[in-house]
Design an enzyme around this catalytic site. Structure first.
Site, mmCIF file in Angstrom:
data_model
loop_
_atom_site.group_PDB
_atom_site.id
_atom_site.type_symbol
_atom_site.label_atom_id
_atom_site.label_comp_id
_atom_site.label_asym_id
_atom_site.label_seq_id
_atom_site.Cartn_x
_atom_site.Cartn_y
_atom_site.Cartn_z
ATOM 1 N N GLU A 118 -11.320 -0.501 -3.693
ATOM 2 C CA GLU A 118 -10.671 0.248 -2.408
ATOM 3 C C GLU A 118 -9.439 1.033 -2.828
ATOM 4 O O GLU A 118 -9.144 0.981 -4.193
ATOM 5 C CB GLU A 118 -10.105 -1.104 -1.384
ATOM 6 C CG GLU A 118 -9.251 -1.825 -1.784
ATOM 7 C CD GLU A 118 -8.810 -3.111 -0.951
ATOM 8 O OE1 GLU A 118 -9.400 -2.997 0.043
ATOM 9 O OE2 GLU A 118 -8.002 -3.602 -1.184
ATOM 10 N N ASP B 189 0.915 -1.159 -0.095
ATOM 11 C CA ASP B 189 -0.057 -0.023 0.152
ATOM 12 C C ASP B 189 0.763 1.191 0.005
ATOM 13 O O ASP B 189 0.667 2.244 0.915
ATOM 14 C CB ASP B 189 -0.814 0.153 1.156
ATOM 15 C CG ASP B 189 -1.805 -1.434 1.382
ATOM 16 O OD1 ASP B 189 -2.013 -2.014 0.622
ATOM 17 O OD2 ASP B 189 -1.769 -1.768 2.496
#
Length: 470
Positions: free
Chosen positions: A216, A39
């Site tokens: 997401e 991420d």
């Protein structure tokens, strides 16, 4: 009247003719940038530093590093700026931090669960007033409140037409998905939203719902009068991929109808380059400010034992984004590990392989057909070879003076045919490639094809044998 018609016709032609793709100098990085960092978020600040944060596999802390170059982040010292609580809120699953500089202060957005309920994931914010966020004190500004007290994560922010927005992923009551994408205006404080919340998209397509129904990790890049919002979809294994929403920069981003979802994913696993599950990206720019960069994580293998969230080997990678003539981004494929590739350009035309023959072409599709890695020459140091990006192990070589992209058969002849001296361009700028085994012979284009031919000293030859790297 005839002149007026001619002017109108020319003007119409100019409006209808596609603009050439936006060229920018090549960039050179070596992937991966960071092992076991998922991420990833890289923020380039006005102080000359890139700031990098990411999820650590222990899910227990927020780390930060900085460097004046992107490659420098790979070896930069890492500082822990915050650790999870020992109990209660923010006590587990510390995920997906992002660092932003807003109104003269640093903010880190992140997701966290409770120590006693690890899947009760919500979004939180840290603030620092320090000039250097690695050494400054961080204050917890608490949770970002949204219309529902449900699973929520991956907060990000962007400004459009002077208004700051928050985008995030959340599970909405009554919708049977793991997470959808949402947007709202930011309030006076960067940890608060205000006004209406808009649902932008629900994962319904096949590539969005493999393993889990997920949308997401939204991130926005603004170019060419449009907003491009990437997001990640499906399970966090090899099915993970990037989707894209697009809106006009002049439209209201809070109106869901302003956004169009691309029917297909824009960035997916690639077995040829051994890159699997690319996703949860952010955007930054190259050191010269001229190239947009995609920052993302993936794995170097497809098969995972057990829960993908327990596999620690997602790693941070970067590669250049190219822009099509219609102004839309082309992310290409996840490039192989090692040196990032370049495109070898003559004007707005690129060298590409087509049925293995090398040719010159505009608006190459797929992009990877026109990307080559400049690696140490197959005959040794001091020379270069040009390796295909989407066919690793295949190299640009000459055969009967024709340029082909073919598999290295490890013969001395192949290695010599695929090795060049990189020279200053024969026109005085750019780059030219001189054959190692045919001195005085250069890669050049003629009649739309690529050849290796003898320099005859003419201006025409020099121009056709000089390229720029994009």
């Amino acid at each position: 009247m005839r002149l007026l018609r001619l002017i109108v016709a020319v003007a119409t032609l100019l409006l209808l003719t596609p603009l050439p793709a936006q060229a920018s100098p090549s960039v050179q990085y070596t992937n991966p940038i960071a092992a076991q960092r998922a991420d990833p978020h890289i923020f380039r600040h006005t102080d000359g530093y890139y700031y990098f944060t990411a999820t650590v596999p222990e899910y227990d802390r927020i780390v930060l590093r900085r460097a004046t170059t992107i490659q420098g982040l790979a070896t930069a010292a890492e500082t822990v700026i915050w650790r999870k609580h020992s109990s209660g809120e923010m006590g587990a699953h510390i995920w997906a931090p992002e660092i932003h500089f807003i109104n003269g202060r640093w903010y880190v957005y992140f997701a966290a669960g409770r120590a006693d309920d690890v899947w009760r994931i919500r979004m939180y914010v840290l603030e620092s007033t320090a000039a250097n966020p690695l050494t400054g004190t961080w204050t917890e500004r608490g949770r970002i409140s949204t219309p529902w007290d449900t699973f929520s994560l991956d907060a990000s922010t962007f400004v459009n037409n002077g208004t700051r927005y928050l985008i995030w992923a959340q599970s909405e009551p009554g919708i049977s998905t793991n997470s959808n994408l949402y947007i709202a205006r930011m309030g006076s404080n960067p940890w608060q939203i205000t006004g209406a919340t808009t649902r932008l998209t629900i994962p319904t397509l096949a590539w969005e719902t493999r393993g889990y129904k997920v949308a997401e990790g939204p991130s926005v890049i603004q170019r060419n009068g449009r907003l491009f919002m990437t997001y990640s979809a499906s399970a966090t294994d090899a099915n993970y991929c990037l989707g894209l929403l697009t809106a006009s920069a002049s439209a209201d981003p809070l109106n869901a109808a302003s956004w169009t979802k691309s029917a297909n994913p824009v960035f997916v696993s690639n077995a040829a380059t051994s890159q699997y599950g690319p996703g949860h990206n952010s955007f930054t720019v190259s050191e010269d400010g001229q190239s947009d960069l995609l920052v993302y994580h993936d794995r170097s293998y497809q098969n995972i034992s057990g829960d993908p969230l327990n596999d620690p080997n997602r790693r941070t990678r970067v590669q250049k984004i190219y822009w099509r003539s219609d102004g839309t981004p082309d992310f290409g494929i996840p490039v192989p590990d090692g040196a990032t590739p370049v495109r070898i350009m003559s004007g707005n035309l690129a060298i590409r392989h087509w049925e293995y023959r090398a040719r010159l072409e505009a608006n190459v599709t797929p992009l990877a057909d026109s990307q080559f890695r400049q690696v140490t020459g197959l005959t040794g140091s001091g020379t270069v070879s040009l390796e295909s990006t989407n066919f690793p192990g295949y190299y640009l070589r000459h055969r009967n003076h024709e340029a082909w992209v073919e598999r290295n058969d490890n013969t001395a002849l192949f290695r010599s045919d695929a090795t060049f001296h990189r020279r200053t361009g024969l026109t005085g700028s750019g780059v030219s490639y001189e054959s190692v085994n045919f001195p005085g012979y250069y890669l050049r284009h003629r009649s739309g094809l690529i050849w290796v031919e003898q320099n005859d000293g003419t201006t025409a030859f020099h121009g056709s044998a000089t390229f720029t790297l994009e």
